[in-house]
Scaffold this motif. Structure first.
Motif, PDB file in Angstrom:
ATOM      1  N   GLN A 121    -141.196  -2.935 -43.099  1.00  7.96           N
ATOM      2  CA  GLN A 121    -141.566  -3.703 -42.516  1.00  7.96           C
ATOM      3  C   GLN A 121    -141.441  -5.292 -42.349  1.00  7.96           C
ATOM      4  N   ASP A 122    -141.526  -5.654 -43.694  1.00  4.31           N
ATOM      5  CA  ASP A 122    -141.129  -6.983 -44.150  1.00  4.31           C
ATOM      6  C   ASP A 122    -139.901  -7.213 -43.743  1.00  4.31           C
ATOM      7  N   ALA A 123    -138.990  -6.353 -44.116  1.00  2.00           N
ATOM      8  CA  ALA A 123    -137.431  -6.682 -43.948  1.00  2.00           C
ATOM      9  C   ALA A 123    -137.132  -7.032 -42.539  1.00  2.00           C
ATOM     10  N   ARG A 124    -137.921  -6.551 -41.544  1.00  2.00           N
ATOM     11  CA  ARG A 124    -137.417  -6.818 -40.164  1.00  2.00           C
ATOM     12  C   ARG A 124    -137.879  -8.202 -39.730  1.00  2.00           C
ATOM     13  N   VAL A 125    -138.639  -8.807 -40.328  1.00  2.00           N
ATOM     14  CA  VAL A 125    -139.106 -10.048 -39.905  1.00  2.00           C
ATOM     15  C   VAL A 125    -138.834 -11.480 -40.807  1.00  2.00           C
ATOM     16  N   ARG A 126    -138.251 -10.966 -41.992  1.00  2.00           N
ATOM     17  CA  ARG A 126    -138.093 -12.307 -42.799  1.00  2.00           C
ATOM     18  C   ARG A 126    -137.072 -11.780 -44.003  1.00  2.00           C
ATOM     19  N   PRO A 127    -136.502 -12.750 -44.853  1.00  2.00           N
ATOM     20  CA  PRO A 127    -135.672 -12.440 -45.941  1.00  2.00           C
ATOM     21  C   PRO A 127    -136.453 -12.150 -46.981  1.00  2.00           C
ATOM     22  N   ALA A 128    -135.872 -11.491 -48.142  1.00  3.06           N
ATOM     23  CA  ALA A 128    -136.212 -11.245 -49.385  1.00  3.06           C
ATOM     24  C   ALA A 128    -136.618 -12.314 -50.214  1.00  3.06           C
ATOM     25  N   VAL A 129    -135.819 -13.423 -50.165  1.00  2.00           N
ATOM     26  CA  VAL A 129    -135.849 -14.593 -50.966  1.00  2.00           C
ATOM     27  C   VAL A 129    -135.329 -15.675 -50.200  1.00  2.00           C
ATOM     28  N   TRP A 130    -135.907 -17.073 -50.484  1.00  2.00           N
ATOM     29  CA  TRP A 130    -135.405 -18.117 -49.706  1.00  2.00           C
ATOM     30  C   TRP A 130    -134.710 -19.072 -50.935  1.00  2.00           C
ATOM     31  N   GLY A 131    -133.591 -19.620 -50.653  1.00  2.00           N
ATOM     32  CA  GLY A 131    -133.222 -20.746 -51.419  1.00  2.00           C
ATOM     33  C   GLY A 131    -133.911 -21.928 -51.129  1.00  2.00           C
ATOM     34  N   ALA A 132    -134.195 -22.864 -52.220  1.00  2.00           N
ATOM     35  CA  ALA A 132    -135.047 -23.830 -51.716  1.00  2.00           C
ATOM     36  C   ALA A 132    -134.379 -25.102 -52.831  1.00  2.00           C
ATOM     37  N   ARG A 133    -134.152 -26.264 -52.063  1.00  2.00           N
ATOM     38  CA  ARG A 133    -133.272 -27.628 -52.875  1.00  2.00           C
ATOM     39  C   ARG A 133    -134.658 -28.328 -53.256  1.00  2.00           C
ATOM     40  N   ILE A 134    -134.658 -28.964 -54.440  1.00  3.78           N
ATOM     41  CA  ILE A 134    -135.482 -29.802 -54.978  1.00  3.78           C
ATOM     42  C   ILE A 134    -135.319 -30.991 -54.081  1.00  3.78           C
ATOM     43  N   VAL A 135    -136.085 -31.792 -53.585  1.00  9.04           N
ATOM     44  CA  VAL A 135    -135.933 -32.986 -52.803  1.00  9.04           C
ATOM     45  C   VAL A 135    -136.745 -34.131 -53.290  1.00  9.04           C
ATOM     46  N   HIS A 136    -137.870 -33.911 -54.186  1.00  7.89           N
ATOM     47  CA  HIS A 136    -138.558 -34.727 -54.761  1.00  7.89           C
ATOM     48  C   HIS A 136    -139.446 -34.303 -55.893  1.00  7.89           C
ATOM     49  N   ARG A 137    -139.640 -35.299 -56.834  1.00  9.94           N
ATOM     50  CA  ARG A 137    -140.405 -34.950 -57.943  1.00  9.94           C
ATOM     51  C   ARG A 137    -141.279 -36.240 -58.545  1.00  9.94           C
ATOM     52  N   GLN A 138    -142.427 -35.895 -58.781  1.00  5.14           N
ATOM     53  CA  GLN A 138    -143.466 -36.998 -59.437  1.00  5.14           C
ATOM     54  C   GLN A 138    -143.979 -36.395 -60.773  1.00  5.14           C
ATOM     55  N   ASP A 139    -143.754 -37.170 -61.968  1.00  4.70           N
ATOM     56  CA  ASP A 139    -143.959 -36.830 -63.158  1.00  4.70           C
ATOM     57  C   ASP A 139    -145.723 -37.487 -63.320  1.00  4.70           C
ATOM     58  N   PHE A 140    -146.372 -36.639 -63.935  1.00  7.58           N
ATOM     59  CA  PHE A 140    -147.656 -36.979 -64.429  1.00  7.58           C
ATOM     60  C   PHE A 140    -147.791 -36.727 -65.983  1.00  7.58           C
ATOM     61  N   VAL A 215    -133.882 -23.573 -56.404  1.00  8.08           N
ATOM     62  CA  VAL A 215    -134.504 -22.515 -56.885  1.00  8.08           C
ATOM     63  C   VAL A 215    -134.560 -21.496 -55.753  1.00  8.08           C
ATOM     64  N   ARG A 216    -135.168 -20.270 -56.101  1.00  8.63           N
ATOM     65  CA  ARG A 216    -135.285 -19.117 -55.451  1.00  8.63           C
ATOM     66  C   ARG A 216    -136.903 -18.851 -55.246  1.00  8.63           C
ATOM     67  N   LEU A 217    -137.216 -18.694 -54.052  1.00 11.30           N
ATOM     68  CA  LEU A 217    -138.602 -18.422 -53.711  1.00 11.30           C
ATOM     69  C   LEU A 217    -138.933 -17.044 -53.132  1.00 11.30           C
ATOM     70  N   GLY A 218    -139.903 -16.333 -53.727  1.00 10.90           N
ATOM     71  CA  GLY A 218    -140.278 -14.850 -53.299  1.00 10.90           C
ATOM     72  C   GLY A 218    -141.349 -15.260 -52.106  1.00 10.90           C
ATOM     73  N   PRO A 219    -141.535 -14.022 -51.398  1.00  6.67           N
ATOM     74  CA  PRO A 219    -142.629 -14.293 -50.450  1.00  6.67           C
ATOM     75  C   PRO A 219    -144.046 -14.867 -50.835  1.00  6.67           C
ATOM     76  N   PRO A 220    -144.693 -15.332 -49.748  1.00  9.07           N
ATOM     77  CA  PRO A 220    -146.093 -15.757 -50.247  1.00  9.07           C
ATOM     78  C   PRO A 220    -146.895 -14.638 -50.575  1.00  9.07           C
ATOM     79  N   MET A 221    -148.030 -14.913 -51.597  1.00  2.75           N
ATOM     80  CA  MET A 221    -148.975 -13.729 -51.795  1.00  2.75           C
ATOM     81  C   MET A 221    -150.143 -14.514 -51.828  1.00  2.75           C
ATOM     82  N   GLY A 222    -151.205 -13.563 -52.040  1.00  2.00           N
ATOM     83  CA  GLY A 222    -152.529 -14.002 -52.373  1.00  2.00           C
ATOM     84  C   GLY A 222    -153.558 -13.914 -50.941  1.00  2.00           C
TER      85      GLY A 222
END
Length: 362
Positions: A121-140, A215-222
């Motif tokens: 069912q999930d495969a019908r509506v969205r990808p298995a993974v998403w590519g995601a480019r790092i566009v900002h970072r802040q170091d603490f 990086v690659r992201l899996g589907p949201p959970m929780g």
């Protein structure tokens, strides 16, 4: 009977799985320690949910959708089931009767069916993974970084959920992190990540990642999301980088126009480790319905001192609140026990599964 031997069972299971079905080995990371632990926790959680059909259905559906990122196919479930039952039979000894074998066969078949259907069912509506480019970072301080990524396709999630992430430096090593923001119009997500001494993925992200890395992201959970049907006030408890999903819940509450009273407790061992607190306090100044309090456990300073469960006991009462807990598993467990003893029903205490807290070894 098997649980005391669970670690050995997991080693045996993967050994026979890769021996009988060697092509499956490439679907798993080189180091199997974390993977073996996840298998055991999933099995134990399924057994815990055996008398909760709705909870079991939800958990197994999550697993099925999440396993798409590994390239899992329907045929793989038969191989896993065969080897899992063989491992249980070996380690259960005389307790592995024909009745037990039939019960576990039926149970595994049901679990695999739910996972397979959810994946299809999930495969019908969205990808298995998403590519995601790092566009900002802040170091603490204390090895914590806020890393913002831009997915290559729309990424729909709810504030309070968590996300699995794979880096290019450790292929097939997936670790869980929680977005620190409610969904944004531009689609970006910000993660709060602490570099842990044994954390391959977290160290790569904090010490090595730069703008432009993908990086690659899996589907949201929780299920630690705001209950839109509730009119009760909200209690949020965040330990360490557990602040991330709590911050997302605060943003979501403000954006939705919900003006229920919201009490947020943020904790750390020392005042230096209370990262991001100034931002939360400024947010509280602009929103009268939000109260933010900070506590430290290992330092005697002006203000609140003690562990978060100890500090919670000084305030309240909380029995009229919905509670959201995020952070190290011992803190979450202790806080949940305290709230239960003081009259908060378990059904109104939400937190991530204890095997994927945001401070787990990653």
């Amino acid at each position: 009977m098997v649980e005391p031997l669970a670690a050995d069972l997991a080693v045996y299971f993967y050994s026979i799985l890769f021996t009988r079905y060697p092509l499956l080995r490439d679907m798993f990371p080189p180091g199997m320690d974390v993977q073996r632990g996840r298998l055991l926790r999933a099995l134990l959680h399924i057994v815990d949910l055996v008398d909760d059909p709705e909870g079991l259905q939800r958990f197994c559906s999550h697993l099925g959708r999440d396993h798409r990122k590994f390239g899992t196919e329907s045929a793989h479930y038969d191989a896993v089931g065969e080897c899992l039952l063989a491992a249980l039979a070996r380690f259960a000894g005389p307790a592995w009767s024909p009745e037990a074998a039939r019960a576990w066969t039926l149970a595994y078949t049901a679990v695999a069916q739910v996972m397979t259907q959810a994946a299809e069912q999930d495969a019908r509506v969205r990808p298995a993974v998403w590519g995601a480019r790092i566009v900002h970072r802040q170091d603490f301080s204390h090895g914590i970084a806020a890393i913002t990524v831009q997915p290559d396709q729309p990424y729909h999630y709810a504030a309070g959920q968590y996300v699995s992430m794979e880096t290019p430096w450790w292929p097939r090593e997936w670790r869980y992190f929680s977005p620190a923001n409610a969904p944004r119009p531009d689609g970006t997500l910000t993660f709060h990540i602490r570099a842990l001494p044994t954390g391959w993925v977290s160290n790569a992200l904090v010490r090595r990642a730069v703008l432009g890395d993908v990086v690659r992201l899996g589907p949201p959970m929780g299920d630690m999301v705001l209950d839109p049907g509730s009119s009760r006030d909200i209690l949020c408890v965040a330990g360490g980088t557990g602040l991330a999903p709590i911050r997302a819940l605060v943003e979501e509450s403000a954006r939705s126009g919900n003006r229920r009273k919201m009490d947020v407790f943020v904790g750390a061992r020392t005042s230096d480790e209370l990262y991001g607190l100034d931002d939360m306090l400024r947010f509280a100044q602009r929103n009268h319905w939000l109260n933010v309090r900070a506590a430290v456990s290992d330092e005697d300073i002006l203000g609140l001192n003690g562990s978060l469960p100890e500090v919670l006991a000084e305030f309240g009462p909380w029995h009229r609140y919905d509670a959201y807990l995020s952070g190290p598993a011992p803190m979450v467990t202790a806080a949940a026990d305290l709230l239960t003893r003081t009259g908060v029903p378990r059904s109104r205490i939400r937190h991530d599964p204890l095997d994927v807290p945001v401070l787990s070894v990653s």
